[in-house]
Design an enzyme around this catalytic site. Structure first.
Site, short mmCIF file in Angstrom:
data_model
loop_
_atom_site.label_atom_id
_atom_site.label_comp_id
_atom_site.label_asym_id
_atom_site.label_seq_id
_atom_site.Cartn_x
_atom_site.Cartn_y
_atom_site.Cartn_z
N THR A 28 0.82 -1.21 0.00
CA THR A 28 0.00 0.00 0.00
C THR A 28 0.85 1.26 0.00
O THR A 28 0.45 2.29 -0.56
CB THR A 28 -0.94 0.00 1.23
OG1 THR A 28 -1.84 -1.09 1.11
CG2 THR A 28 -1.74 1.29 1.31
N SER A 74 0.97 -7.16 -0.76
CA SER A 74 1.55 -8.12 0.17
C SER A 74 0.63 -9.30 0.49
O SER A 74 1.09 -10.31 1.02
CB SER A 74 2.00 -7.44 1.46
OG SER A 74 0.94 -7.16 2.33
N THR A 107 1.19 -4.07 4.50
CA THR A 107 0.88 -4.36 5.90
C THR A 107 0.32 -5.76 6.12
O THR A 107 0.46 -6.33 7.19
CB THR A 107 -0.13 -3.34 6.46
OG1 THR A 107 -1.34 -3.40 5.69
CG2 THR A 107 0.43 -1.93 6.41
N ASP A 108 -0.34 -6.33 5.09
CA ASP A 108 -1.10 -7.55 5.31
C ASP A 108 -0.25 -8.73 5.77
O ASP A 108 -0.68 -9.53 6.60
CB ASP A 108 -1.87 -7.94 4.03
CG ASP A 108 -3.10 -7.08 3.80
OD1 ASP A 108 -3.47 -6.33 4.73
OD2 ASP A 108 -3.68 -7.14 2.70
#
Length: 322
Positions: A28, A74, A107-108
């Site tokens: 992101t 991610s 972030t995932d």
């Protein structure tokens, strides 16, 4: 909209002995949307890492190098990218002129990649991962501050090991958990507390930098199809154990169960897992709770304080290198 702010050109290469290498993997932080107010309807991994750096005020004149290792959302992070990233990190960390490496990431799966790199590399120099919850084109993007904070940590004289810097907080890899779907402070650190915080360009550290014995990049098979297949299951009300038989048929070598509470497993699922164990599959139990370690003995070994997704990586590495 920070993407379009261009300060004085950054010197991307230097013979200085204080070089920071920035490796981009997408996420992101490199995402874009057609609308400044769109914080969810964006496309991740659209902007190159060099462009992200040029858009940051305050970096002009710093000794930086940028390299695009991957460009993925991610959620799609995979073994091939992990292997490539680990090899590029090993290469740059071995260079005498490189003081630290910053890695941009989504972030995932940040907590998974951080744990993988921690166990494989355990570097003496800092490897600082950072990410963002808002795309680069958002009106209130968090990427620029996270990147600057990551640079601050990377240049901290005594810093070492793999860590993540998000929202002004420095996380140790084993404590990192994504716990919110939307907020800018989407990560939490569990019982141990933060490793450090970044305050106005200064690092205030509370605990020792992360350290362990590295497993070694050279021990990873070049062909990622040879890496052990380890599955992750969740125990829940009414769970159907048929999935265990399906995994056995697919030739998995390990299973991590995210159990309820203190790693407890529904009886029907437990029976199926015992059949898998008898067939040679290694079974570990973790918890689907966000925090807390799995305490006490059970039918299967405990993953201890690791989250279920981190336990899956740990089991994969142990099977690979045993």
């Amino acid at each position: 909209m920070w993407l379009y702010f261009y300060p004085e050109k950054i010197e991307m290469q230097s013979v200085n002995s204080d070089v920071i290498v920035v490796l981009g993997t997408g996420g992101t932080i490199a995402g874009t949307s057609g609308r400044e107010l769109d914080n969810v309807g964006y496309r991740a991994a659209q902007i190159g890492v060099e462009q992200l750096l040029h858009a940051l005020p305050g970096l002009a004149g710093q000794a930086l190098e940028a390299e695009q290792v991957a460009q993925v959302d991610s959620k799609d992070m995979g073994l091939e990218v992990w292997a490539r990233l680990a090899h590029r990190l090993e290469h740059h960390l071995a260079r005498a002129e490189v003081a630290a490496v910053v890695v941009t990431h989504g972030t995932d799966t940040l907590e998974e990649t951080a744990w993988f790199l921690h166990r494989v590399l355990a570097p003496a120099k800092p490897v600082v991962m950072t990410a963002a919850m808002r795309p680069a084109t958002a009106l209130l993007s968090d990427g620029p501050q996270n990147m600057l904070d990551a640079m601050t940590v990377a240049r901290t004289p005594d810093a070492r090991g793999v860590m993540a810097v998000v929202g002004g907080t420095v996380f140790a890899p084993g404590d990192l958990r994504k716990v919110h779907t939307y907020r800018l402070d989407a990560f939490a650190f569990g019982d141990a507390g933060p490793l450090a915080v970044v305050e106005e360009g200064q690092v205030r550290r509370f605990r020792e930098w992360p350290a362990t014995e590295p497993l070694g990049v050279g021990r990873l098979p070049d062909d990622t199809t040879l890496w052990p297949r380890v599955a992750l299951l969740v125990s829940h009300a009414g769970v159907d154990p048929i999935v265990v038989d399906a995994l056995l048929a697919r030739g998995v070598q390990g299973i991590v169960v995210a159990g309820t509470g203190n790693g407890t497993i529904a009886e029907a699922l437990g029976q199926a897992l015992h059949r898998a164990s008898s067939a040679g599959v290694v079974v570990w139990r973790a918890s689907r709770c966000a925090f807390g370690r799995v305490i006490g003995d059970g039918d299967f070994p405990s993953a201890g304080p690791l989250s279920a997704v981190q336990a899956r990586i740990e089991l994969m590495l142990q099977l690979m290198l045993s």
